[in-house]
Design a protein around this motif. Structure first.
Motif, PDB file in Angstrom:
ATOM      1  N   ALA A 147       0.834  -1.198   0.000  1.00 14.55           N
ATOM      2  CA  ALA A 147       0.000   0.000   0.000  1.00 14.55           C
ATOM      3  C   ALA A 147       0.874   1.255   0.000  1.00 14.55           C
ATOM      4  CB  ALA A 147      -0.924   0.000   1.209  1.00 14.55           C
ATOM      5  N   ALA A 148       2.003   1.183   0.703  1.00 19.09           N
ATOM      6  CA  ALA A 148       2.905   2.334   0.757  1.00 19.09           C
ATOM      7  C   ALA A 148       3.493   2.644  -0.614  1.00 19.09           C
ATOM      8  CB  ALA A 148       4.025   2.060   1.754  1.00 19.09           C
ATOM      9  N   THR A 149       3.848   1.615  -1.361  1.00 21.06           N
ATOM     10  CA  THR A 149       4.430   1.836  -2.688  1.00 21.06           C
ATOM     11  C   THR A 149       3.366   2.149  -3.727  1.00 21.06           C
ATOM     12  OG1 THR A 149       4.336  -0.532  -3.269  1.00 21.06           O
ATOM     13  CG2 THR A 149       6.334   0.258  -2.164  1.00 21.06           C
ATOM     14  N   ALA A 150       2.096   1.890  -3.378  1.00 21.01           N
ATOM     15  CA  ALA A 150       0.962   2.202  -4.263  1.00 21.01           C
ATOM     16  C   ALA A 150       1.133   1.632  -5.659  1.00 21.01           C
ATOM     17  CB  ALA A 150       0.748   3.714  -4.337  1.00 21.01           C
ATOM     18  N   SER A 151       1.673   0.398  -5.727  1.00 15.32           N
ATOM     19  CA  SER A 151       1.797  -0.280  -7.018  1.00 15.32           C
ATOM     20  C   SER A 151       1.299  -1.708  -6.856  1.00 15.32           C
ATOM     21  CB  SER A 151       3.244  -0.267  -7.505  1.00 15.32           C
ATOM     22  OG  SER A 151       4.104  -0.840  -6.543  1.00 15.32           O
ATOM     23  N   PRO A 152       0.520  -2.221  -7.825  1.00 18.88           N
ATOM     24  CA  PRO A 152      -0.045  -3.571  -7.698  1.00 18.88           C
ATOM     25  C   PRO A 152       1.041  -4.631  -7.522  1.00 18.88           C
ATOM     26  CG  PRO A 152      -1.065  -2.369  -9.503  1.00 18.88           C
ATOM     27  CD  PRO A 152       0.111  -1.551  -9.055  1.00 18.88           C
ATOM     28  N   LEU A 153       0.779  -5.554  -6.623  1.00 17.54           N
ATOM     29  CA  LEU A 153       1.747  -6.609  -6.348  1.00 17.54           C
ATOM     30  C   LEU A 153       1.622  -7.745  -7.355  1.00 17.54           C
ATOM     31  CD1 LEU A 153       3.938  -7.751  -4.515  1.00 17.54           C
ATOM     32  CD2 LEU A 153       2.132  -8.623  -3.008  1.00 17.54           C
ATOM     33  N   VAL A 154       0.413  -8.279  -7.520  1.00 17.63           N
ATOM     34  CA  VAL A 154       0.162  -9.356  -8.489  1.00 17.63           C
ATOM     35  C   VAL A 154      -1.195  -9.129  -9.142  1.00 17.63           C
ATOM     36  CG1 VAL A 154       1.613 -11.207  -7.560  1.00 17.63           C
ATOM     37  CG2 VAL A 154      -0.601 -10.773  -6.524  1.00 17.63           C
ATOM     38  N   ARG A 155      -1.334  -9.616 -10.355  1.00 15.36           N
ATOM     39  CA  ARG A 155      -2.579  -9.483 -11.097  1.00 15.36           C
ATOM     40  C   ARG A 155      -3.008 -10.845 -11.649  1.00 15.36           C
ATOM     41  NH1 ARG A 155      -3.158  -3.941 -13.159  1.00 15.36           N
ATOM     42  NH2 ARG A 155      -1.256  -2.732 -12.779  1.00 15.36           N
ATOM     43  N   GLN A 156      -4.299 -11.065 -11.753  1.00 19.67           N
ATOM     44  CA  GLN A 156      -4.887 -12.215 -12.435  1.00 19.67           C
ATOM     45  C   GLN A 156      -4.205 -13.528 -12.061  1.00 19.67           C
ATOM     46  OE1 GLN A 156      -4.669 -10.775 -16.512  1.00 19.67           O
ATOM     47  NE2 GLN A 156      -6.700  -9.848 -16.349  1.00 19.67           N
ATOM     48  N   THR A 157      -3.478 -14.144 -12.966  1.00 22.07           N
ATOM     49  CA  THR A 157      -2.886 -15.455 -12.686  1.00 22.07           C
ATOM     50  C   THR A 157      -1.448 -15.364 -12.190  1.00 22.07           C
ATOM     51  OG1 THR A 157      -2.220 -15.672 -15.009  1.00 22.07           O
ATOM     52  CG2 THR A 157      -4.349 -16.626 -14.376  1.00 22.07           C
ATOM     53  N   ASP A 158      -0.985 -14.160 -11.835  1.00 24.89           N
ATOM     54  CA  ASP A 158       0.372 -14.020 -11.303  1.00 24.89           C
ATOM     55  C   ASP A 158       0.540 -14.851 -10.037  1.00 24.89           C
ATOM     56  OD1 ASP A 158       1.044 -12.286 -13.290  1.00 24.89           O
ATOM     57  OD2 ASP A 158       1.009 -10.478 -12.047  1.00 24.89           O
ATOM     58  N   VAL A 159       1.744 -15.317  -9.824  1.00 25.45           N
ATOM     59  CA  VAL A 159       2.084 -16.084  -8.621  1.00 25.45           C
ATOM     60  C   VAL A 159       2.854 -15.183  -7.664  1.00 25.45           C
ATOM     61  CG1 VAL A 159       3.418 -18.017  -7.723  1.00 25.45           C
ATOM     62  CG2 VAL A 159       2.131 -18.276  -9.855  1.00 25.45           C
ATOM     63  N   LEU A 160       2.440 -15.168  -6.402  1.00 23.16           N
ATOM     64  CA  LEU A 160       3.133 -14.409  -5.363  1.00 23.16           C
ATOM     65  C   LEU A 160       3.918 -15.371  -4.490  1.00 23.16           C
ATOM     66  CD1 LEU A 160       3.685 -11.832  -3.685  1.00 23.16           C
ATOM     67  CD2 LEU A 160       1.607 -12.385  -2.382  1.00 23.16           C
ATOM     68  N   THR A 161       5.179 -15.066  -4.258  1.00 25.64           N
ATOM     69  CA  THR A 161       6.032 -15.892  -3.403  1.00 25.64           C
ATOM     70  C   THR A 161       6.555 -15.044  -2.253  1.00 25.64           C
ATOM     71  OG1 THR A 161       6.729 -17.203  -5.304  1.00 25.64           O
ATOM     72  CG2 THR A 161       8.070 -17.370  -3.321  1.00 25.64           C
ATOM     73  N   VAL A 162       6.413 -15.548  -1.040  1.00 27.38           N
ATOM     74  CA  VAL A 162       6.959 -14.874   0.137  1.00 27.38           C
ATOM     75  C   VAL A 162       8.226 -15.611   0.547  1.00 27.38           C
ATOM     76  CG1 VAL A 162       6.541 -14.167   2.511  1.00 27.38           C
ATOM     77  CG2 VAL A 162       4.653 -14.169   0.868  1.00 27.38           C
ATOM     78  N   LEU A 163       9.325 -14.868   0.645  1.00 22.33           N
ATOM     79  CA  LEU A 163      10.631 -15.478   0.873  1.00 22.33           C
ATOM     80  C   LEU A 163      11.325 -14.872   2.091  1.00 22.33           C
ATOM     81  CD1 LEU A 163      11.801 -15.218  -2.840  1.00 22.33           C
ATOM     82  CD2 LEU A 163      11.184 -17.341  -1.669  1.00 22.33           C
ATOM     83  N   PRO A 164      11.956 -15.686   2.923  1.00 20.00           N
ATOM     84  CA  PRO A 164      12.797 -15.139   3.989  1.00 20.00           C
ATOM     85  C   PRO A 164      14.161 -14.769   3.424  1.00 20.00           C
ATOM     86  CG  PRO A 164      12.746 -17.522   4.140  1.00 20.00           C
ATOM     87  CD  PRO A 164      11.836 -17.149   3.004  1.00 20.00           C
ATOM     88  N   GLY A 165      14.656 -13.602   3.790  1.00 17.65           N
ATOM     89  CA  GLY A 165      15.968 -13.179   3.302  1.00 17.65           C
ATOM     90  C   GLY A 165      17.101 -14.027   3.820  1.00 17.65           C
ATOM     91  N   THR A 166      16.807 -14.920   4.758  1.00 19.73           N
ATOM     92  CA  THR A 166      17.826 -15.801   5.324  1.00 19.73           C
ATOM     93  C   THR A 166      18.135 -17.005   4.435  1.00 19.73           C
ATOM     94  OG1 THR A 166      16.027 -16.795   6.595  1.00 19.73           O
ATOM     95  CG2 THR A 166      17.380 -15.165   7.708  1.00 19.73           C
ATOM     96  N   LEU A 167      17.401 -17.156   3.327  1.00 21.23           N
ATOM     97  CA  LEU A 167      17.709 -18.257   2.403  1.00 21.23           C
ATOM     98  C   LEU A 167      19.103 -18.078   1.816  1.00 21.23           C
ATOM     99  CD1 LEU A 167      14.434 -18.674   0.280  1.00 21.23           C
ATOM    100  CD2 LEU A 167      15.382 -20.322   1.897  1.00 21.23           C
ATOM    101  N   PRO A 168      19.766 -19.169   1.427  1.00 20.16           N
ATOM    102  CA  PRO A 168      21.045 -19.039   0.723  1.00 20.16           C
ATOM    103  C   PRO A 168      20.875 -18.198  -0.543  1.00 20.16           C
ATOM    104  CG  PRO A 168      20.681 -21.314   1.395  1.00 20.16           C
ATOM    105  CD  PRO A 168      19.396 -20.572   1.666  1.00 20.16           C
ATOM    106  N   GLU A 169      21.888 -17.461  -0.897  1.00 19.14           N
ATOM    107  CA  GLU A 169      21.794 -16.521  -2.011  1.00 19.14           C
ATOM    108  C   GLU A 169      21.354 -17.199  -3.310  1.00 19.14           C
ATOM    109  OE1 GLU A 169      24.842 -13.585  -4.448  1.00 19.14           O
ATOM    110  OE2 GLU A 169      25.177 -13.953  -2.316  1.00 19.14           O
TER     111      GLU A 169
END
Length: 508
Positions: A147-169
């Motif tokens: 909401a702060a960036t005021a830009s859509p995150l995903v649309r229609q059939t887009d896939v959203l992935t939530v990732l921890p930054g602690t994953l290996p690079e």
């Protein structure tokens, strides 16, 4: 669940990302009515959760501050960091259990949502089985961040992935390259690694850093502009799915990147075997080839094994569209793109090589040279683990009847059994055809003795690897699935006292 009639109720209360006005009405009511308010706090820090809910906590209520003993991996605890936290959670749960057993209502405050990367979960694991528990959901921080960036995150059939930054690079880069929109949590000291992963995935230019979302001190900016020495833990990164808009086409319904315009000179198409699994079983030739191509095309799990790097485009598709996948790769090569089609094991053994040549029969691809790079096959891997069961003549058969009738498979099984060849069986069973391995065993027993040696290799080369040595008579076909490769010995195949299997080179 406790049977004490006077036991208290345990609440996990989601507070949202920081703005008190984003606390739900239900959460506000529970906080106002609770006998005990509990909250976590970092070392030498005030509880952020308590600060969000401060105006809702009534005077005189019992408060339980659960202060972490350590926030990094450095500790004198004999069990290390994990041991220190485990003891902390046990002690914290015991403190709350005293109130619950006394009939008091306990509200444990949690930033964001209690069950989304939150500390509440560890108390839930320890208390919910013994006390009536209710979770009050809260607004996750990433919702406020988008909401702060005021830009859509995903649309229609887009896939959203939530990732921890602690994953290996490398893992982080691969997952970023394989998704549409992404949220990256747990930054702080991980930020430099995350920024490199974004660059490798080609997503850095479309990533936004948000700090203290919804809080009065909130700020956001492109990730490229962030000073990595001043990134707090309460921050995250938003990667919009819009960053890929207009950049995709499809392989038989699967989303992939587009082709470019035709060129005068087609590029060589490489077909690369990745081996059965371990990275150290990948040949140097294959490693070098994958480092030079601009596109990797293949079945999703195989594409996932290719390390992501800047400029590499990944085109993953399902398991039953081999020829469509091959045509897509050939079309890319026809347009001058450097492409590798990847396949598990050896690409020439029930892999993508044959599918590429099948598709290449189309005259439009006559100008595309194809080169197949050899690799370790599953039969080689299982045989090596077992000893030397394919040290003499052997045959290889797939039990999959997707591309050939079962009657043909039975005919070949009988011929191999009559010829007394060692037999390697690929694709022995699946959910849609669980009984074929049992039928194959019955066919083989018509020509082979029940004490014929059998080796079952499951996930060979991976952490879950197992190897079973049994006989054709004792073979438990119900335990076999697509993760297995089955080796049926010849009459001369034998087992050493130490359990290794080998087949003499001479005919007995």
């Amino acid at each position: 669940m406790t049977t004490a009639a006077n036991a208290g109720r345990f609440y996990g209360v989601g507070l949202g990302p920081g703005d008190p006005e984003l606390i739900t009405l239900k959460a506000a009511r529970v906080i106002a009515e609770a006998d005990v308010i509990a909250y976590h706090a970092g070392v030498n820090k005030q509880s952020y959760a308590r600060s969000i809910a401060a105006d809702l906590i009534r005077d005189g209520v019992i408060e339980e501050e659960l202060r972490y003993p350590v926030t990094t991996g450095s500790t004198d605890h004999p069990g290390g960091y994990a041991g220190a936290l485990a003891d902390f959670y046990e002690d914290s749960a015991a403190r709350l259990a005293v109130h619950l057993a006394a009939g008091r209502t306990v509200a444990l405050l949690a930033e964001g949502d209690p069950l989304f990367y939150g500390s509440y979960m560890y108390m839930h694991d320890r208390l919910s089985a013994d006390y009536v528990t209710e979770v009050i959901p809260g607004l996750p921080a990433f919702v406020a961040a988008t909401a702060a960036t005021a830009s859509p995150l995903v649309r229609q059939t887009d896939v959203l992935t939530v990732l921890p930054g602690t994953l290996p690079e490398a893992e982080l880069a691969r997952r970023l390259a394989d998704t549409d929109g992404a949220i990256i949590m747990k930054l702080g000291r991980t930020f430099p690694t995350v920024r490199r992963a974004l660059a490798a995935a080609g997503r850095l230019g479309h990533a936004f850093y948000v700090e203290r979302a919804s809080h009065p001190e909130q700020r956001w900016m492109p990730v490229e502009e962030v000073d990595e020495t001043s990134v707090p833990y309460l921050s995250l990164i938003v990667v919009n799915g819009d960053s890929l808009n207009g950049q995709r086409s499809r392989i038989a319904g699967e989303v992939v990147a587009p082709t470019s315009r035709p060129v005068a000179q087609a590029a060589e198409l490489l077909v690369v075997g990745l081996g059965p699994g371990p990275q150290n079983w990948l040949t140097p030739e294959a490693t070098e080839a994958l480092a030079e191509v601009d596109h990797v095309v293949g079945y999703g799990p195989y594409v996932a094994r290719v390390p992501q790097r800047e400029g590499l485009q990944r085109h993953a598709s399902g398991n039953t569209v081999e020829v469509d996948r091959a045509r897509f790769a050939l079309d890319l090569a026809l347009r001058g793109e450097k492409v590798a089609v990847v396949s598990g094991g050896d690409a020439g053994v029930f892999g993508m090589a044959a599918a590429v040549f099948e598709a290449a029969e189309d005259e439009q691809f006559a100008g595309v040279p194809v080169r197949v790079l050899p690799a370790v096959s599953a039969v080689q891997a299982v045989a090596a683990r077992a000893g030397a069961p394919i040290g003499a003549d052997f045959a290889v058969v797939s039990l999959s009847d997707r591309l050939k009738p079962w009657t043909t498979i039975e005919t070949r099984l009988r011929a191999i059994a009559e010829a007394d060849l060692v037999l390697a069986i690929y694709n022995p069973a699946s959910r849609s055809r669980p009984d074929q391995i049992a039928v194959a065993r019955k066919v083989l027993l018509e020509h082979r003795r029940a004490d014929t040696v059998v080796v079952i290799g499951r996930d060979v080369g991976r952490a879950e690897e197992s190897l079973t040595v049994t006989t054709l008579g004792d073979l438990d076909t119900d335990s076999i699935d697509m993760k297995c490769l089955v080796l049926v010995g010849a009459s001369a195949t034998r087992v050493t006292p130490s359990g290794q299997v080998w087949t003499p080179r001479w005919v007995q």
